[in-house]
Each structure stands twice: as structure tokens, then as C-alpha cells.
Scaffold this motif. Structure first.
Motif, PDB file in Angstrom:
ATOM      1  N   PHE A 137     -40.381 -60.352  52.284  1.00  0.00           N
ATOM      2  CA  PHE A 137     -41.373 -59.600  53.046  1.00  0.00           C
ATOM      3  C   PHE A 137     -41.574 -60.218  54.428  1.00  0.00           C
ATOM      4  O   PHE A 137     -41.536 -59.515  55.446  1.00  0.00           O
ATOM      5  CB  PHE A 137     -42.685 -59.570  52.252  1.00  0.00           C
ATOM      6  CG  PHE A 137     -43.863 -59.038  53.004  1.00  0.00           C
ATOM      7  CD1 PHE A 137     -43.948 -57.700  53.330  1.00  0.00           C
ATOM      8  CD2 PHE A 137     -44.910 -59.869  53.365  1.00  0.00           C
ATOM      9  CE1 PHE A 137     -45.044 -57.199  54.018  1.00  0.00           C
ATOM     10  CE2 PHE A 137     -45.999 -59.390  54.047  1.00  0.00           C
ATOM     11  CZ  PHE A 137     -46.074 -58.042  54.371  1.00  0.00           C
ATOM     12  N   GLU A 138     -41.759 -61.522  54.465  1.00  0.00           N
ATOM     13  CA  GLU A 138     -41.955 -62.206  55.749  1.00  0.00           C
ATOM     14  C   GLU A 138     -40.737 -62.046  56.653  1.00  0.00           C
ATOM     15  O   GLU A 138     -40.868 -61.786  57.852  1.00  0.00           O
ATOM     16  CB  GLU A 138     -42.241 -63.691  55.511  1.00  0.00           C
ATOM     17  CG  GLU A 138     -43.574 -63.939  54.857  1.00  0.00           C
ATOM     18  CD  GLU A 138     -43.759 -65.380  54.411  1.00  0.00           C
ATOM     19  OE1 GLU A 138     -42.822 -66.199  54.594  1.00  0.00           O
ATOM     20  OE2 GLU A 138     -44.828 -65.695  53.879  1.00  0.00           O
TER      21      GLU A 138
ATOM     22  N   PHE B 172     -55.006 -71.636  50.723  1.00  0.00           N
ATOM     23  CA  PHE B 172     -54.806 -70.202  50.769  1.00  0.00           C
ATOM     24  C   PHE B 172     -56.045 -69.505  50.239  1.00  0.00           C
ATOM     25  O   PHE B 172     -56.695 -69.970  49.334  1.00  0.00           O
ATOM     26  CB  PHE B 172     -53.602 -69.793  49.914  1.00  0.00           C
ATOM     27  CG  PHE B 172     -52.333 -70.445  50.352  1.00  0.00           C
ATOM     28  CD1 PHE B 172     -51.773 -71.456  49.606  1.00  0.00           C
ATOM     29  CD2 PHE B 172     -51.705 -70.066  51.521  1.00  0.00           C
ATOM     30  CE1 PHE B 172     -50.599 -72.063  50.004  1.00  0.00           C
ATOM     31  CE2 PHE B 172     -50.541 -70.662  51.926  1.00  0.00           C
ATOM     32  CZ  PHE B 172     -49.983 -71.671  51.166  1.00  0.00           C
ATOM     33  N   SER B 173     -56.330 -68.323  50.795  1.00  0.00           N
ATOM     34  CA  SER B 173     -57.467 -67.558  50.299  1.00  0.00           C
ATOM     35  C   SER B 173     -57.084 -66.917  48.982  1.00  0.00           C
ATOM     36  O   SER B 173     -55.914 -66.813  48.638  1.00  0.00           O
ATOM     37  CB  SER B 173     -57.870 -66.486  51.317  1.00  0.00           C
ATOM     38  OG  SER B 173     -56.922 -65.434  51.329  1.00  0.00           O
ATOM     39  N   SER B 174     -58.075 -66.432  48.259  1.00  0.00           N
ATOM     40  CA  SER B 174     -57.789 -65.825  46.962  1.00  0.00           C
ATOM     41  C   SER B 174     -56.991 -64.538  47.122  1.00  0.00           C
ATOM     42  O   SER B 174     -56.305 -64.124  46.212  1.00  0.00           O
ATOM     43  CB  SER B 174     -59.100 -65.547  46.217  1.00  0.00           C
ATOM     44  OG  SER B 174     -59.890 -64.641  46.955  1.00  0.00           O
ATOM     45  N   SER B 175     -57.081 -63.906  48.287  1.00  0.00           N
ATOM     46  CA  SER B 175     -56.320 -62.688  48.501  1.00  0.00           C
ATOM     47  C   SER B 175     -54.909 -62.976  48.971  1.00  0.00           C
ATOM     48  O   SER B 175     -54.106 -62.081  49.083  1.00  0.00           O
ATOM     49  CB  SER B 175     -57.028 -61.814  49.543  1.00  0.00           C
ATOM     50  OG  SER B 175     -57.007 -62.458  50.804  1.00  0.00           O
ATOM     51  N   SER B 176     -54.617 -64.238  49.243  1.00  0.00           N
ATOM     52  CA  SER B 176     -53.334 -64.607  49.821  1.00  0.00           C
ATOM     53  C   SER B 176     -52.191 -64.200  48.906  1.00  0.00           C
ATOM     54  O   SER B 176     -52.014 -64.761  47.843  1.00  0.00           O
ATOM     55  CB  SER B 176     -53.276 -66.111  50.081  1.00  0.00           C
ATOM     56  OG  SER B 176     -52.041 -66.455  50.623  1.00  0.00           O
TER      57      SER B 176
ATOM     58  N   GLN C 260     -49.828 -55.431  51.354  1.00  0.00           N
ATOM     59  CA  GLN C 260     -49.470 -56.840  51.508  1.00  0.00           C
ATOM     60  C   GLN C 260     -49.619 -57.265  52.967  1.00  0.00           C
ATOM     61  O   GLN C 260     -50.060 -58.377  53.258  1.00  0.00           O
ATOM     62  CB  GLN C 260     -48.034 -57.049  51.021  1.00  0.00           C
ATOM     63  CG  GLN C 260     -47.633 -58.476  50.848  1.00  0.00           C
ATOM     64  CD  GLN C 260     -48.234 -59.116  49.611  1.00  0.00           C
ATOM     65  OE1 GLN C 260     -49.130 -58.595  48.964  1.00  0.00           O
ATOM     66  NE2 GLN C 260     -47.735 -60.274  49.274  1.00  0.00           N
ATOM     67  N   TYR C 261     -49.274 -56.383  53.883  1.00  0.00           N
ATOM     68  CA  TYR C 261     -49.404 -56.678  55.307  1.00  0.00           C
ATOM     69  C   TYR C 261     -50.871 -56.852  55.695  1.00  0.00           C
ATOM     70  O   TYR C 261     -51.221 -57.771  56.431  1.00  0.00           O
ATOM     71  CB  TYR C 261     -48.764 -55.559  56.124  1.00  0.00           C
ATOM     72  CG  TYR C 261     -48.771 -55.804  57.600  1.00  0.00           C
ATOM     73  CD1 TYR C 261     -47.991 -56.800  58.163  1.00  0.00           C
ATOM     74  CD2 TYR C 261     -49.551 -55.032  58.450  1.00  0.00           C
ATOM     75  CE1 TYR C 261     -47.980 -57.027  59.529  1.00  0.00           C
ATOM     76  CE2 TYR C 261     -49.548 -55.248  59.818  1.00  0.00           C
ATOM     77  CZ  TYR C 261     -48.763 -56.242  60.347  1.00  0.00           C
ATOM     78  OH  TYR C 261     -48.762 -56.467  61.707  1.00  0.00           O
ATOM     79  N   GLU C 262     -51.734 -56.005  55.180  1.00  0.00           N
ATOM     80  CA  GLU C 262     -53.172 -56.125  55.448  1.00  0.00           C
ATOM     81  C   GLU C 262     -53.719 -57.432  54.890  1.00  0.00           C
ATOM     82  O   GLU C 262     -54.535 -58.095  55.531  1.00  0.00           O
ATOM     83  CB  GLU C 262     -53.936 -54.928  54.862  1.00  0.00           C
ATOM     84  CG  GLU C 262     -53.646 -53.620  55.570  1.00  0.00           C
ATOM     85  CD  GLU C 262     -54.027 -53.652  57.036  1.00  0.00           C
ATOM     86  OE1 GLU C 262     -55.084 -54.208  57.381  1.00  0.00           O
ATOM     87  OE2 GLU C 262     -53.259 -53.087  57.847  1.00  0.00           O
TER      88      GLU C 262
ATOM     89  N   ARG D 150     -40.543 -48.125  59.272  1.00  0.00           N
ATOM     90  CA  ARG D 150     -40.633 -49.583  59.087  1.00  0.00           C
ATOM     91  C   ARG D 150     -41.019 -49.972  57.668  1.00  0.00           C
ATOM     92  O   ARG D 150     -40.365 -50.800  57.032  1.00  0.00           O
ATOM     93  CB  ARG D 150     -41.659 -50.147  60.070  1.00  0.00           C
ATOM     94  CG  ARG D 150     -41.879 -51.629  59.938  1.00  0.00           C
ATOM     95  CD  ARG D 150     -43.030 -52.097  60.793  1.00  0.00           C
ATOM     96  NE  ARG D 150     -43.025 -53.547  60.928  1.00  0.00           N
ATOM     97  CZ  ARG D 150     -44.091 -54.241  61.262  1.00  0.00           C
ATOM     98  NH1 ARG D 150     -45.220 -53.637  61.536  1.00  0.00           N
ATOM     99  NH2 ARG D 150     -44.009 -55.558  61.349  1.00  0.00           N
ATOM    100  N   TRP D 151     -42.081 -49.386  57.148  1.00  0.00           N
ATOM    101  CA  TRP D 151     -42.598 -49.788  55.833  1.00  0.00           C
ATOM    102  C   TRP D 151     -41.626 -49.415  54.727  1.00  0.00           C
ATOM    103  O   TRP D 151     -41.472 -50.170  53.761  1.00  0.00           O
ATOM    104  CB  TRP D 151     -43.980 -49.189  55.595  1.00  0.00           C
ATOM    105  CG  TRP D 151     -44.947 -49.608  56.648  1.00  0.00           C
ATOM    106  CD1 TRP D 151     -45.608 -48.796  57.528  1.00  0.00           C
ATOM    107  CD2 TRP D 151     -45.345 -50.943  56.976  1.00  0.00           C
ATOM    108  NE1 TRP D 151     -46.388 -49.542  58.370  1.00  0.00           N
ATOM    109  CE2 TRP D 151     -46.259 -50.871  58.055  1.00  0.00           C
ATOM    110  CE3 TRP D 151     -45.030 -52.203  56.473  1.00  0.00           C
ATOM    111  CZ2 TRP D 151     -46.844 -51.990  58.626  1.00  0.00           C
ATOM    112  CZ3 TRP D 151     -45.610 -53.325  57.037  1.00  0.00           C
ATOM    113  CH2 TRP D 151     -46.513 -53.208  58.101  1.00  0.00           C
TER     114      TRP D 151
END
Length: 95
Positions: A23-24, A6-10, A56-58, A37-38
């Protein structure tokens, strides 16, 4: 990042694993065409707001791009002595 898959931003570290799963699931439930939606996703996740959900979506989109571009290394799995059988099931039997 190194060998991590996973990336650090994950996923925002302030979100619990349960919130990430909610969320998923909410993304799958509330299509892009759904009004508010949001807001609906934030309500379902709990403990967050529309702006945090959009952020989080971004982050998720960035992670997907990194994975698809090959910038995230895949985990290394151990092989069982080169055999094509795992747990007594061959690859052909799994199909």
C-alpha cells in the motif's frame, strides 16, 4: 495507546504487514493525478477493494496528523553510557 508509537487506528488489523508495505509503495507509485488511482492501488495490494484502500489512506492521514501534532509519543532509545559514539562511529563520522 500509552507508550505505543502507533495510534490504535494505525493500519487496519485485517491487513498484513506485506499489504501495508505494498500500500505504501503503491501510494508512491500512483500520484493523486493518476486516473483510477484507488482501483490500481487495490489491485496492487491484493485482497482488498477501492473502498478499503481509501479507508486505509484516511487512517494513514490521521496517523500522520497525530504524529506531527505530537500526540504520539516517540520511542525511548537507550543511550550507550552518554557517549556520542555508537558502534565505534562518532556522530561526526556518521555525517
Amino acid at each position: 495507546m500509552g507508550s505505543s508509537q502507533f495510534s490504535s487506528s494505525s493500519y487496519d488489523l485485517n491487513w498484513t504487514p506485506e499489504q501495508n508495505k505494498l500500500f505504501e509503495n503503491a501510494l508512491a507509485m500512483y500520484d493523486e493525478d493518476i486516473p483510477d488511482r484507488w482501483q490500481k492501488i487495490a489491485k496492487l495490494v491484493g485482497g482488498t477493494n477501492e473502498q478499503e484502500v481509501k479507508r486505509q489512506y484516511e487512517i494513514l492521514l490521521d496517523d500522520i496528523k497525530r504524529i506531527e501534532s505530537g500526540k504520539v509519543s516517540l520511542p525511548k532509545y537507550r543511550r550507550n553510557g552518554g557517549s556520542s559514539r555508537t558502534n565505534g562511529i562518532s556522530n561526526e563520522e556518521e555525517r
